[in-house]
Motif scaffolding. Sequence first.
Motif, PDB file in Angstrom:
ATOM      1  N   GLY A   1      49.120 -32.175 -58.252  1.00 39.77           N
ATOM      2  CA  GLY A   1      50.129 -32.022 -59.289  1.00 39.77           C
ATOM      3  C   GLY A   1      51.516 -31.853 -58.709  1.00 39.77           C
ATOM      4  O   GLY A   1      52.501 -32.392 -59.236  1.00 39.77           O
ATOM      5  N   LEU A   2      51.620 -31.110 -57.607  1.00 41.58           N
ATOM      6  CA  LEU A   2      52.918 -30.931 -56.957  1.00 41.58           C
ATOM      7  C   LEU A   2      53.432 -32.247 -56.379  1.00 41.58           C
ATOM      8  O   LEU A   2      54.638 -32.501 -56.368  1.00 41.58           O
ATOM      9  CB  LEU A   2      52.806 -29.876 -55.853  1.00 41.58           C
ATOM     10  CG  LEU A   2      52.529 -28.443 -56.329  1.00 41.58           C
ATOM     11  CD1 LEU A   2      52.277 -27.537 -55.128  1.00 41.58           C
ATOM     12  CD2 LEU A   2      53.687 -27.917 -57.158  1.00 41.58           C
ATOM     13  N   LEU A   3      52.495 -33.083 -55.907  1.00 45.27           N
ATOM     14  CA  LEU A   3      52.902 -34.374 -55.337  1.00 45.27           C
ATOM     15  C   LEU A   3      53.587 -35.257 -56.373  1.00 45.27           C
ATOM     16  O   LEU A   3      54.502 -36.020 -56.040  1.00 45.27           O
ATOM     17  CB  LEU A   3      51.680 -35.100 -54.761  1.00 45.27           C
ATOM     18  CG  LEU A   3      51.172 -34.619 -53.401  1.00 45.27           C
ATOM     19  CD1 LEU A   3      49.833 -35.278 -53.076  1.00 45.27           C
ATOM     20  CD2 LEU A   3      52.176 -34.918 -52.294  1.00 45.27           C
ATOM     21  N   VAL A   4      53.159 -35.183 -57.629  1.00 46.54           N
ATOM     22  CA  VAL A   4      53.729 -36.057 -58.664  1.00 46.54           C
ATOM     23  C   VAL A   4      54.645 -35.283 -59.605  1.00 46.54           C
ATOM     24  O   VAL A   4      54.967 -35.750 -60.688  1.00 46.54           O
ATOM     25  CB  VAL A   4      52.609 -36.752 -59.474  1.00 46.54           C
ATOM     26  CG1 VAL A   4      51.775 -37.663 -58.568  1.00 46.54           C
ATOM     27  CG2 VAL A   4      51.724 -35.734 -60.176  1.00 46.54           C
ATOM     28  N   SER A   5      55.081 -34.094 -59.175  1.00 47.73           N
ATOM     29  CA  SER A   5      55.963 -33.299 -60.041  1.00 47.73           C
ATOM     30  C   SER A   5      57.291 -34.010 -60.281  1.00 47.73           C
ATOM     31  O   SER A   5      57.920 -33.817 -61.329  1.00 47.73           O
ATOM     32  CB  SER A   5      56.214 -31.923 -59.423  1.00 47.73           C
ATOM     33  OG  SER A   5      56.826 -32.040 -58.144  1.00 47.73           O
ATOM     34  N   GLY A   6      57.718 -34.835 -59.332  1.00 50.46           N
ATOM     35  CA  GLY A   6      58.946 -35.596 -59.541  1.00 50.46           C
ATOM     36  C   GLY A   6      58.825 -36.568 -60.702  1.00 50.46           C
ATOM     37  O   GLY A   6      59.783 -36.788 -61.452  1.00 50.46           O
ATOM     38  N   SER A   7      57.636 -37.136 -60.884  1.00 53.05           N
ATOM     39  CA  SER A   7      57.401 -38.034 -62.008  1.00 53.05           C
ATOM     40  C   SER A   7      57.459 -37.273 -63.318  1.00 53.05           C
ATOM     41  O   SER A   7      57.989 -37.763 -64.322  1.00 53.05           O
ATOM     42  CB  SER A   7      56.039 -38.716 -61.850  1.00 53.05           C
ATOM     43  OG  SER A   7      55.757 -39.556 -62.946  1.00 53.05           O
ATOM     44  N   ALA A   8      56.934 -36.043 -63.326  1.00 52.51           N
ATOM     45  CA  ALA A   8      56.997 -35.213 -64.529  1.00 52.51           C
ATOM     46  C   ALA A   8      58.444 -34.859 -64.857  1.00 52.51           C
ATOM     47  O   ALA A   8      58.859 -34.891 -66.022  1.00 52.51           O
ATOM     48  CB  ALA A   8      56.170 -33.942 -64.336  1.00 52.51           C
ATOM     49  N   ALA A   9      59.225 -34.521 -63.825  1.00 46.92           N
ATOM     50  CA  ALA A   9      60.637 -34.195 -64.050  1.00 46.92           C
ATOM     51  C   ALA A   9      61.384 -35.394 -64.616  1.00 46.92           C
ATOM     52  O   ALA A   9      62.238 -35.251 -65.506  1.00 46.92           O
ATOM     53  CB  ALA A   9      61.270 -33.730 -62.738  1.00 46.92           C
ATOM     54  N   ALA A  10      61.070 -36.599 -64.114  1.00 44.73           N
ATOM     55  CA  ALA A  10      61.719 -37.805 -64.630  1.00 44.73           C
ATOM     56  C   ALA A  10      61.337 -38.053 -66.085  1.00 44.73           C
ATOM     57  O   ALA A  10      62.170 -38.480 -66.897  1.00 44.73           O
ATOM     58  CB  ALA A  10      61.335 -39.004 -63.758  1.00 44.73           C
ATOM     59  N   THR A  11      60.085 -37.763 -66.426  1.00 47.45           N
ATOM     60  CA  THR A  11      59.640 -37.935 -67.812  1.00 47.45           C
ATOM     61  C   THR A  11      60.403 -36.996 -68.745  1.00 47.45           C
ATOM     62  O   THR A  11      60.863 -37.397 -69.818  1.00 47.45           O
ATOM     63  CB  THR A  11      58.133 -37.665 -67.910  1.00 47.45           C
ATOM     64  OG1 THR A  11      57.433 -38.618 -67.110  1.00 47.45           O
ATOM     65  CG2 THR A  11      57.650 -37.776 -69.345  1.00 47.45           C
ATOM     66  N   LEU A  12      60.553 -35.746 -68.349  1.00 51.55           N
ATOM     67  CA  LEU A  12      61.295 -34.792 -69.173  1.00 51.55           C
ATOM     68  C   LEU A  12      62.765 -35.186 -69.284  1.00 51.55           C
ATOM     69  O   LEU A  12      63.390 -35.005 -70.340  1.00 51.55           O
ATOM     70  CB  LEU A  12      61.164 -33.388 -68.579  1.00 51.55           C
ATOM     71  CG  LEU A  12      59.760 -32.763 -68.615  1.00 51.55           C
ATOM     72  CD1 LEU A  12      59.761 -31.403 -67.944  1.00 51.55           C
ATOM     73  CD2 LEU A  12      59.258 -32.643 -70.050  1.00 51.55           C
ATOM     74  N   LEU A  13      63.311 -35.729 -68.208  1.00 56.63           N
ATOM     75  CA  LEU A  13      64.710 -36.164 -68.250  1.00 56.63           C
ATOM     76  C   LEU A  13      64.881 -37.336 -69.209  1.00 56.63           C
ATOM     77  O   LEU A  13      65.854 -37.388 -69.972  1.00 56.63           O
ATOM     78  CB  LEU A  13      65.178 -36.552 -66.845  1.00 56.63           C
ATOM     79  CG  LEU A  13      66.654 -36.944 -66.709  1.00 56.63           C
ATOM     80  CD1 LEU A  13      67.555 -35.790 -67.123  1.00 56.63           C
ATOM     81  CD2 LEU A  13      66.960 -37.365 -65.276  1.00 56.63           C
ATOM     82  N   ARG A  14      63.921 -38.267 -69.193  1.00 52.75           N
ATOM     83  CA  ARG A  14      63.995 -39.385 -70.136  1.00 52.75           C
ATOM     84  C   ARG A  14      63.908 -38.890 -71.581  1.00 52.75           C
ATOM     85  O   ARG A  14      64.625 -39.371 -72.462  1.00 52.75           O
ATOM     86  CB  ARG A  14      62.868 -40.388 -69.855  1.00 52.75           C
ATOM     87  CG  ARG A  14      63.104 -41.279 -68.636  1.00 52.75           C
ATOM     88  CD  ARG A  14      62.144 -42.454 -68.641  1.00 52.75           C
ATOM     89  NE  ARG A  14      60.760 -42.043 -68.619  1.00 52.75           N
ATOM     90  CZ  ARG A  14      60.067 -41.833 -67.507  1.00 52.75           C
ATOM     91  NH1 ARG A  14      60.651 -41.999 -66.325  1.00 52.75           N
ATOM     92  NH2 ARG A  14      58.798 -41.476 -67.551  1.00 52.75           N
ATOM     93  N   GLU A  15      63.015 -37.940 -71.818  1.00 52.12           N
ATOM     94  CA  GLU A  15      62.890 -37.380 -73.169  1.00 52.12           C
ATOM     95  C   GLU A  15      64.192 -36.712 -73.588  1.00 52.12           C
ATOM     96  O   GLU A  15      64.639 -36.838 -74.727  1.00 52.12           O
ATOM     97  CB  GLU A  15      61.746 -36.361 -73.200  1.00 52.12           C
ATOM     98  CG  GLU A  15      60.360 -36.953 -73.014  1.00 52.12           C
ATOM     99  CD  GLU A  15      59.801 -37.484 -74.330  1.00 52.12           C
ATOM    100  OE1 GLU A  15      60.457 -37.295 -75.376  1.00 52.12           O
ATOM    101  OE2 GLU A  15      58.717 -38.089 -74.304  1.00 52.12           O
ATOM    102  N   SER A  16      64.798 -35.998 -72.665  1.00 45.24           N
ATOM    103  CA  SER A  16      66.030 -35.293 -72.980  1.00 45.24           C
ATOM    104  C   SER A  16      67.185 -36.241 -73.255  1.00 45.24           C
ATOM    105  O   SER A  16      68.027 -35.970 -74.122  1.00 45.24           O
ATOM    106  CB  SER A  16      66.396 -34.358 -71.817  1.00 45.24           C
ATOM    107  OG  SER A  16      67.637 -33.732 -72.030  1.00 45.24           O
ATOM    108  N   ASN A  17      67.224 -37.370 -72.542  1.00 43.99           N
ATOM    109  CA  ASN A  17      68.338 -38.307 -72.675  1.00 43.99           C
ATOM    110  C   ASN A  17      68.151 -39.334 -73.781  1.00 43.99           C
ATOM    111  O   ASN A  17      69.081 -40.059 -74.124  1.00 43.99           O
ATOM    112  CB  ASN A  17      68.559 -39.056 -71.354  1.00 43.99           C
ATOM    113  CG  ASN A  17      69.113 -38.135 -70.282  1.00 43.99           C
ATOM    114  OD1 ASN A  17      69.744 -37.133 -70.580  1.00 43.99           O
ATOM    115  ND2 ASN A  17      68.884 -38.474 -69.019  1.00 43.99           N
ATOM    116  N   ALA A  18      66.932 -39.413 -74.326  1.00 45.96           N
ATOM    117  CA  ALA A  18      66.681 -40.408 -75.369  1.00 45.96           C
ATOM    118  C   ALA A  18      67.474 -40.077 -76.621  1.00 45.96           C
ATOM    119  O   ALA A  18      67.608 -38.905 -76.987  1.00 45.96           O
ATOM    120  CB  ALA A  18      65.186 -40.456 -75.694  1.00 45.96           C
TER     121      ALA A  18
END
Length: 399
Positions: A281-298
């Motif tokens: 999970g820590l290895l792909v935490s950057g992907s999760a952060a990018a997903t939240l950023l996309r949600e926030s910017n939509a």
Amino acid sequence: MAWCAACDWNVDPGEPEEPDGRLEALRRRLARQHGERLLAEVTTDEPPRPRRDAASVLALALALAVHGVTAALFVGGLLLVVLGRGGAFPVLGALCLFIAWLLRPRFPRLPEDEQVLHRADAPELFALIDEIAGTVGTTGVHAVAVNGETNASVSTYGLRRRRLLTIGLGLWEMLTTDQRIALLGHELGHYANGDTRQGMVLGNALHSLDTWRYLLSRIERPTLPEVLLNALYLVPRSVVVGVAAALDHLTLRATQRGEYLADSFAARCGSTEAAVGLMDGLLVSGSAAATLLRESNAPRSHRAGGRAAGEADSGLWDRLAAHAESIPASEYERQRRRSALRGHSVDSTHPPTHLRRARLLAGAALPATVTVDSARGAALRAELSGARDRVARRIMNGG
């Protein structure tokens, strides 16, 4: 991410630049050698134990020397103000007292921009934390802060140094129940481990050095008098930078060792399988952060997708969990290879994640000592529901 498993093409598209100069190359080589020795050490020392070595003793001595300077400024300033008979002595004393006040020990407060839960707000969550703390060999926490980060941490707050656990829902919501228990075991393990940089003496010494660096920072585009001031600052600034670098280097080994020790606690509490899953999970935490950023910017209209805004906000964590489920095994493998290619960072407080994962798999598989049944899981989810909604609303509103 498109990449080639046979030749490692595009495994690390954002790979760091080559070391600039011999000194940087030497620092990276020493970091790798240190990391390899530490991994071999903690692998043979199972479970690894915190150690007070010569570096830790020297770091403590340096930290006490830093605080000694602050105390000397306070006492000297007080004497100059009280005993100084006119002239510049009282002014100089007042300046010393002001600097000593800036360098004073700090005691963080509870975060005001996060959702903070106390025992009365979430009794089941605190009971689980207490159970895990007992397994780790420490005590629980006084408060839990919930935010949207893809991370988790422990710290202290207040003059009495009460304990604070911070849960980032960006990571929490990606994990299974067993992996969450492993995460809590890892974080509480830092208390049992006695991590050096979390201590009052070393932590405040690092803060004092940061303040000194600010006070002695070089003035950009100086006038003629400021050129002289820059020259006057050169030697003390170099001393401060050197002491800060030495203190950082001396505590780095103990801090990295503490991460391996905390990983052992994670496996003991949630099982080895769950601790390995946490590493993934820590290895792909950057992907999760990018997903939240996309949600926030939509845009709000696209974000809601025809649903009410509140419904879109409350569904954020379900969408994040669905994203985590959709990550293919090949992406986890790419991230592990990427971690191996980057190797040991010169100044990282954490060992490379792929090595932490490999070390867990190299030992005997441990079963979970703390479990959560469906009824308890539902109670935990209900207690966090308010914080989940508030954090989701803040993220979706661009906060």
